[in-house]
Design a protein around this motif. Structure first.
Motif, PDB file in Angstrom:
ATOM      1  N   LEU A 157       0.849   4.133  -2.890  1.00 54.41           N
ATOM      2  CA  LEU A 157       0.632   5.555  -2.632  1.00 54.41           C
ATOM      3  C   LEU A 157       1.798   6.395  -3.150  1.00 54.41           C
ATOM      4  CD1 LEU A 157      -0.959   5.404   0.925  1.00 54.41           C
ATOM      5  CD2 LEU A 157      -2.095   5.963  -1.230  1.00 54.41           C
ATOM      6  N   GLY A 174      -9.107   0.631   8.577  1.00 51.73           N
ATOM      7  CA  GLY A 174      -8.117   1.468   7.910  1.00 51.73           C
ATOM      8  C   GLY A 174      -6.745   1.445   8.541  1.00 51.73           C
ATOM      9  N   LEU A 178       0.832  -1.200   0.000  1.00 54.96           N
ATOM     10  CA  LEU A 178       0.000   0.000   0.000  1.00 54.96           C
ATOM     11  C   LEU A 178       0.868   1.252   0.000  1.00 54.96           C
ATOM     12  CD1 LEU A 178      -2.728   1.420   0.084  1.00 54.96           C
ATOM     13  CD2 LEU A 178      -2.708   1.124   2.578  1.00 54.96           C
ATOM     14  N   ARG A 203      -4.024   1.743   5.894  1.00 53.43           N
ATOM     15  CA  ARG A 203      -4.020   3.103   5.349  1.00 53.43           C
ATOM     16  C   ARG A 203      -3.399   4.074   6.345  1.00 53.43           C
ATOM     17  NH1 ARG A 203      -9.238   1.160   4.242  1.00 53.43           N
ATOM     18  NH2 ARG A 203     -10.263   2.609   5.659  1.00 53.43           N
ATOM     19  N   ILE A 231      -7.142   8.167  -1.371  1.00 53.67           N
ATOM     20  CA  ILE A 231      -7.292   7.045  -0.445  1.00 53.67           C
ATOM     21  C   ILE A 231      -8.620   7.160   0.303  1.00 53.67           C
ATOM     22  CG2 ILE A 231      -6.137   8.203   1.494  1.00 53.67           C
ATOM     23  CD1 ILE A 231      -4.676   5.484   1.964  1.00 53.67           C
TER      24      ILE A 231
END
Length: 156
Positions: free
Chosen positions: A42, A66, A38, A69, A51
């Motif tokens: 990004l 999340g 991830l 994230r 996102i």
């Protein structure tokens, strides 16, 4: 349900905010490989960041959905992260699908105590008007910004 929105009895979303990452409380660890992929993804969007927001219990800032994230954004140098506050106490938000036996109270305790659960311990869903269940990430706000931390970097 149609393909563009969930039909819910109540709106569990209570607001959106950019919040200092230090104010959030994870409840579980992350899968290192998933976090790395991830983060790399990004970085590949630079200078943009697009996102889904991190879903957080409004009462105590425990991250509900999340974690990957959250950690990816922090590792990229973000001081503030996009958060969608939800009313986690609503019965329409469930944790007991697909053989998952962790209770909401255990999730909140893990977040508030710092005694983190194993990665992917919780699988949250939201129940719609027709008793269908959907991944809770669908409540997230899609967030985008130009990442000033990386907008001026150059590749060698």
């Amino acid at each position: 349900m149609n393909n563009t929105q969930l039909e819910l009895d109540y709106n569990p979303i209570l607001g959106f905010k950019l919040l200092k990452h230090s104010e959030l409380k994870p409840h579980e660890r992350v899968v290192t490989e998933r976090f790395s992929k991830l983060t790399d993804y990004l970085k590949s969007l630079s200078p943009y960041v697009i996102i889904p927001s991190i879903l957080v219990n409004i009462e105590d800032n425990v991250i509900i959905d999340g974690h990957h994230r959250f950690h990816a954004l922090v590792s990229l140098g973000f001081e503030k992260v996009p958060v969608t506050y939800i009313n986690y106490q609503l019965d329409m938000i469930v944790t007991d699908l697909e053989g998952n036996k962790v209770l909401k109270s255990e999730i909140l305790e893990a977040g508030n105590s710092g005694n983190l659960l194993e990665p992917k311990t919780s699988f949250h869903h939201v129940r719609d008007k027709n008793e269908g269940f959907h991944p809770i990430i669908l409540l997230s706000t899609l967030y985008s910004e130009i990442n000033s931390l990386h907008a001026h970097s150059t590749e060698v």
